[in-house]
Design a protein around this motif. Structure first.
Motif, PDB file in Angstrom:
ATOM      1  N   SER A 193     -16.997 -31.646 -10.701  1.00 52.10           N
ATOM      2  CA  SER A 193     -17.862 -31.195  -9.626  1.00 52.10           C
ATOM      3  C   SER A 193     -17.749 -29.676  -9.561  1.00 52.10           C
ATOM      4  O   SER A 193     -16.651 -29.118  -9.668  1.00 52.10           O
ATOM      5  CB  SER A 193     -17.449 -31.806  -8.290  1.00 52.10           C
ATOM      6  N   VAL A 194     -18.877 -29.016  -9.413  1.00 50.01           N
ATOM      7  CA  VAL A 194     -18.920 -27.560  -9.323  1.00 50.01           C
ATOM      8  C   VAL A 194     -19.518 -27.199  -7.969  1.00 50.01           C
ATOM      9  O   VAL A 194     -20.605 -27.671  -7.615  1.00 50.01           O
ATOM     10  CB  VAL A 194     -19.768 -26.951 -10.457  1.00 50.01           C
ATOM     11  N   ALA A 195     -18.804 -26.384  -7.191  1.00 44.14           N
ATOM     12  CA  ALA A 195     -19.251 -25.970  -5.864  1.00 44.14           C
ATOM     13  C   ALA A 195     -19.635 -24.500  -5.896  1.00 44.14           C
ATOM     14  O   ALA A 195     -18.897 -23.672  -6.422  1.00 44.14           O
ATOM     15  CB  ALA A 195     -18.151 -26.203  -4.830  1.00 44.14           C
ATOM     16  N   VAL A 196     -20.802 -24.183  -5.343  1.00 45.07           N
ATOM     17  CA  VAL A 196     -21.238 -22.790  -5.270  1.00 45.07           C
ATOM     18  C   VAL A 196     -21.678 -22.478  -3.835  1.00 45.07           C
ATOM     19  O   VAL A 196     -22.122 -23.360  -3.100  1.00 45.07           O
ATOM     20  CB  VAL A 196     -22.400 -22.492  -6.245  1.00 45.07           C
ATOM     21  N   ARG A 197     -21.533 -21.219  -3.467  1.00 42.73           N
ATOM     22  CA  ARG A 197     -22.021 -20.752  -2.179  1.00 42.73           C
ATOM     23  C   ARG A 197     -23.398 -20.126  -2.410  1.00 42.73           C
ATOM     24  O   ARG A 197     -23.528 -19.129  -3.110  1.00 42.73           O
ATOM     25  CB  ARG A 197     -21.059 -19.728  -1.586  1.00 42.73           C
ATOM     26  N   LEU A 198     -24.431 -20.741  -1.845  1.00 42.96           N
ATOM     27  CA  LEU A 198     -25.801 -20.299  -2.062  1.00 42.96           C
ATOM     28  C   LEU A 198     -26.153 -19.139  -1.126  1.00 42.96           C
ATOM     29  O   LEU A 198     -25.425 -18.869  -0.158  1.00 42.96           O
ATOM     30  CB  LEU A 198     -26.753 -21.471  -1.849  1.00 42.96           C
ATOM     31  N   PRO A 199     -27.253 -18.428  -1.390  1.00 45.64           N
ATOM     32  CA  PRO A 199     -27.602 -17.259  -0.569  1.00 45.64           C
ATOM     33  C   PRO A 199     -27.712 -17.544   0.922  1.00 45.64           C
ATOM     34  O   PRO A 199     -27.464 -16.657   1.738  1.00 45.64           O
ATOM     35  CB  PRO A 199     -28.946 -16.812  -1.158  1.00 45.64           C
ATOM     36  N   GLY A 201     -25.785 -19.418   2.577  1.00 43.94           N
ATOM     37  CA  GLY A 201     -24.459 -19.722   3.101  1.00 43.94           C
ATOM     38  C   GLY A 201     -23.988 -21.142   2.875  1.00 43.94           C
ATOM     39  O   GLY A 201     -22.814 -21.452   3.118  1.00 43.94           O
ATOM     40  N   ALA A 202     -24.875 -22.024   2.421  1.00 45.04           N
ATOM     41  CA  ALA A 202     -24.489 -23.418   2.192  1.00 45.04           C
ATOM     42  C   ALA A 202     -23.603 -23.522   0.955  1.00 45.04           C
ATOM     43  O   ALA A 202     -23.822 -22.839  -0.049  1.00 45.04           O
ATOM     44  CB  ALA A 202     -25.729 -24.285   2.025  1.00 45.04           C
ATOM     45  N   ARG A 203     -22.617 -24.400   1.041  1.00 49.74           N
ATOM     46  CA  ARG A 203     -21.770 -24.722  -0.119  1.00 49.74           C
ATOM     47  C   ARG A 203     -22.289 -26.034  -0.695  1.00 49.74           C
ATOM     48  O   ARG A 203     -22.127 -27.088  -0.095  1.00 49.74           O
ATOM     49  CB  ARG A 203     -20.309 -24.866   0.311  1.00 49.74           C
ATOM     50  N   GLN A 204     -22.928 -25.957  -1.851  1.00 52.17           N
ATOM     51  CA  GLN A 204     -23.514 -27.141  -2.461  1.00 52.17           C
ATOM     52  C   GLN A 204     -22.746 -27.509  -3.734  1.00 52.17           C
ATOM     53  O   GLN A 204     -22.242 -26.638  -4.451  1.00 52.17           O
ATOM     54  CB  GLN A 204     -24.985 -26.915  -2.764  1.00 52.17           C
ATOM     55  N   ILE A 205     -22.688 -28.822  -4.022  1.00 48.39           N
ATOM     56  CA  ILE A 205     -21.844 -29.349  -5.092  1.00 48.39           C
ATOM     57  C   ILE A 205     -22.688 -30.213  -6.018  1.00 48.39           C
ATOM     58  O   ILE A 205     -23.481 -31.037  -5.565  1.00 48.39           O
ATOM     59  CB  ILE A 205     -20.692 -30.198  -4.509  1.00 48.39           C
ATOM     60  N   ARG A 206     -22.492 -30.048  -7.324  1.00 50.75           N
ATOM     61  CA  ARG A 206     -23.141 -30.903  -8.315  1.00 50.75           C
ATOM     62  C   ARG A 206     -22.126 -31.263  -9.394  1.00 50.75           C
ATOM     63  O   ARG A 206     -21.099 -30.600  -9.552  1.00 50.75           O
ATOM     64  CB  ARG A 206     -24.351 -30.204  -8.953  1.00 50.75           C
ATOM     65  N   GLN A 207     -22.458 -32.301 -10.178  1.00 55.02           N
ATOM     66  CA  GLN A 207     -21.550 -32.788 -11.217  1.00 55.02           C
ATOM     67  C   GLN A 207     -22.117 -32.480 -12.611  1.00 55.02           C
ATOM     68  O   GLN A 207     -23.323 -32.633 -12.838  1.00 55.02           O
ATOM     69  CB  GLN A 207     -21.333 -34.304 -11.086  1.00 55.02           C
ATOM     70  N   TYR A 208     -21.212 -32.083 -13.532  1.00 50.21           N
ATOM     71  CA  TYR A 208     -21.590 -31.759 -14.902  1.00 50.21           C
ATOM     72  C   TYR A 208     -20.565 -32.353 -15.865  1.00 50.21           C
ATOM     73  O   TYR A 208     -19.348 -32.187 -15.679  1.00 50.21           O
ATOM     74  CB  TYR A 208     -21.676 -30.241 -15.106  1.00 50.21           C
ATOM     75  N   SER A 209     -21.047 -33.023 -16.897  1.00 51.66           N
ATOM     76  CA  SER A 209     -20.160 -33.695 -17.857  1.00 51.66           C
ATOM     77  C   SER A 209     -19.347 -32.687 -18.652  1.00 51.66           C
ATOM     78  O   SER A 209     -19.838 -31.613 -19.027  1.00 51.66           O
ATOM     79  CB  SER A 209     -20.985 -34.537 -18.837  1.00 51.66           C
ATOM     80  N   LEU A 210     -18.100 -33.043 -18.931  1.00 47.05           N
ATOM     81  CA  LEU A 210     -17.281 -32.259 -19.844  1.00 47.05           C
ATOM     82  C   LEU A 210     -17.808 -32.443 -21.265  1.00 47.05           C
ATOM     83  O   LEU A 210     -18.039 -33.565 -21.708  1.00 47.05           O
ATOM     84  CB  LEU A 210     -15.824 -32.718 -19.774  1.00 47.05           C
ATOM     85  N   THR A 211     -17.994 -31.337 -21.962  1.00 44.81           N
ATOM     86  CA  THR A 211     -18.490 -31.420 -23.333  1.00 44.81           C
ATOM     87  C   THR A 211     -17.396 -31.205 -24.363  1.00 44.81           C
ATOM     88  O   THR A 211     -17.614 -31.468 -25.542  1.00 44.81           O
ATOM     89  CB  THR A 211     -19.618 -30.406 -23.576  1.00 44.81           C
TER      90      THR A 211
END
Length: 405
Positions: A193-199, A201-211
């Motif tokens: 899961s990768v969490a980023v702080r968007l412009p 102010g929201a902290r949004q999370i998405r999932q990305y497969s390990l390659t």
């Protein structure tokens, strides 16, 4: 299991609750987010909320779990919770958060069903909820223990060591510990899961497969930019997190990521393997192939991939190189636009077609790609005699199910 009294009540009311649950879950989310706006801003996927995907997922989960719970001849209800539990663990969900969900969910149930929610009905469905919640809490605690972290403490800061443009709309990011320590090894098929702080102010999370990174002490993921799209009257919003990563994250930047999780794991056996993917669904397959190359597998491996064109095929050269390094592996590719490239040597025009591909009857098959693609492939595999229990797939969207076409 449920008490005999609750089982009888749930069986009797399941049609009513099941029919209403599509009205209950949107109301539940509105109530919960009104009381806890930080959950919508910093934990839940806003894109899925906007499209109603999360609401449909919760409705399907509760109704499906209750159905299995009162089915004397059905499978263990816990067997359907692995995907949810891994997702929860990758978000760092805590046991006490289940009480928040409970309170607002049952408030919504009472509002939608009104006088139909007698004390007996409320008690029976309360028992269903906590049966499911406690099973998830137990599974999630096991995942935290396996990862070697305290309950919910899954997040860590990593540095982007390398960024590569894999195709016009896909980048790969190699992630390393900022202090130079080796990162814990993920299992082939897992995700971060990768969490980023968007412009805003929201902290949004998405999932990305390990390659699979070249350095075993690092992690590597691939991210596809997602533009807004239209499907009839339905508008799918642009990918907030994916597009943010494309636009703003480069070498030397820090990212907040989870420990690796995910129930899609490569079986350890001597049976043949068939890896089937389309588009960005190539990512877990790349992770599998790195593992198979490192371990010197002698399992027969058949790799099938479909894409728009060679130019848009993320990890195209890496895929071919990995297959070349595994003596027992063969590669078949389909491109909608093959351009001037000649057909042959495993290269074909059009859409992926299993006709003419030799599929071992005893193979373990892994499928990843858009949901319609996976459903079509699964249906064809079943028609070819591959047992359903040997067909594995990866799905990231909430409530999405792969069915035989």
């Amino acid at each position: 299991m449920l008490t005999a009294e609750s089982t009888a009540v749930v069986r009797a009311t399941l049609p009513v609750v099941g029919a209403a649950i599509g009205d209950i879950t949107p109301l539940f989310y509105r109530k919960m987010f009104a009381a806890h706006p930080e959950l919508e801003r910093d934990l839940f996927n806003r894109g899925n909320q906007a499209q109603g995907d999360q609401q449909r997922a919760l409705a399907a989960s509760i109704a499906g779990y209750a159905t299995l719970l009162v089915d004397e001849d059905g499978p263990d209800p816990r067997s359907v919770l692995a995907r949810i539990a891994h997702k929860h663990a990758s978000l760092g969900i805590l046991p006490e958060q289940y009480q928040i969900v409970h309170d607002h969910l049952f408030e919504a149930i009472a509002e939608v069903l009104g006088d139909a929610v007698t004390p007996e009905v409320a008690a029976a469905w309360d028992e269903v909820y906590w049966h499911m919640a406690e099973a998830l809490i137990q599974i999630e605690q096991g995942l935290y223990d396996e990862a070697g972290v305290a309950t919910g403490d899954v997040w860590r800061s990593v540095r982007v060591r390398r960024r590569v443009q894999e195709s016009p709309d896909t980048i790969s990011l190699e992630l390393a510990d900022p202090d130079g320590a080796a990162l814990p090894a993920g299992r082939p098929g897992q995700y971060l899961s990768v969490a980023v702080r968007l412009p805003d102010g929201a902290r949004q999370i998405r999932q990305y497969s390990l390659t699979g990174a070249a350095d075993p002490g690092a992690w590597s993921v691939s991210v596809k930019a997602i533009p807004a799209s239209h499907d009839g009257d339905r508008i799918a919003p642009a990918g907030e997190v994916s597009n943010h990563l494309h636009a703003t994250v480069f070498e030397g930047d820090m990212l907040e990521v989870s420990m690796p999780f995910g129930e899609l794991r490569l079986t350890e056996s001597t049976r043949p393997l068939v890896l089937v993917s389309a588009g960005i669904g190539i990512t877990p397959m790349i992770g599998f192939l790195h593992h198979l190359r490192r371990t010197g597998t002698d399992r027969p491996v058949t790799v099938l991939h479909a894409d728009r064109s060679p130019a848009r095929h993320a990890h195209r050269a890496e895929l071919a190189g990995l297959v070349d390094q595994i003596p027992s592996a063969t590669l078949h590719r389909w491109y909608e636009d093959l351009g001037a490239r000649p057909v042959g040597d495993g290269l074909r025009p059009g859409y992926l077609d299993l006709d003419g591909v030799d599929l071992p009857a005893d193979a373990d098959v892994y499928v990843c790609g858009p949901l319609p693609f996976m459903s079509l492939v699964r249906g064809e595999l079943l028609r070819r005699g591959v047992p359903a229990g040997r067909i594995h797939h990866e799905v990231f969207g909430p409530g999405e199910e792969v069915a035989a076409a």
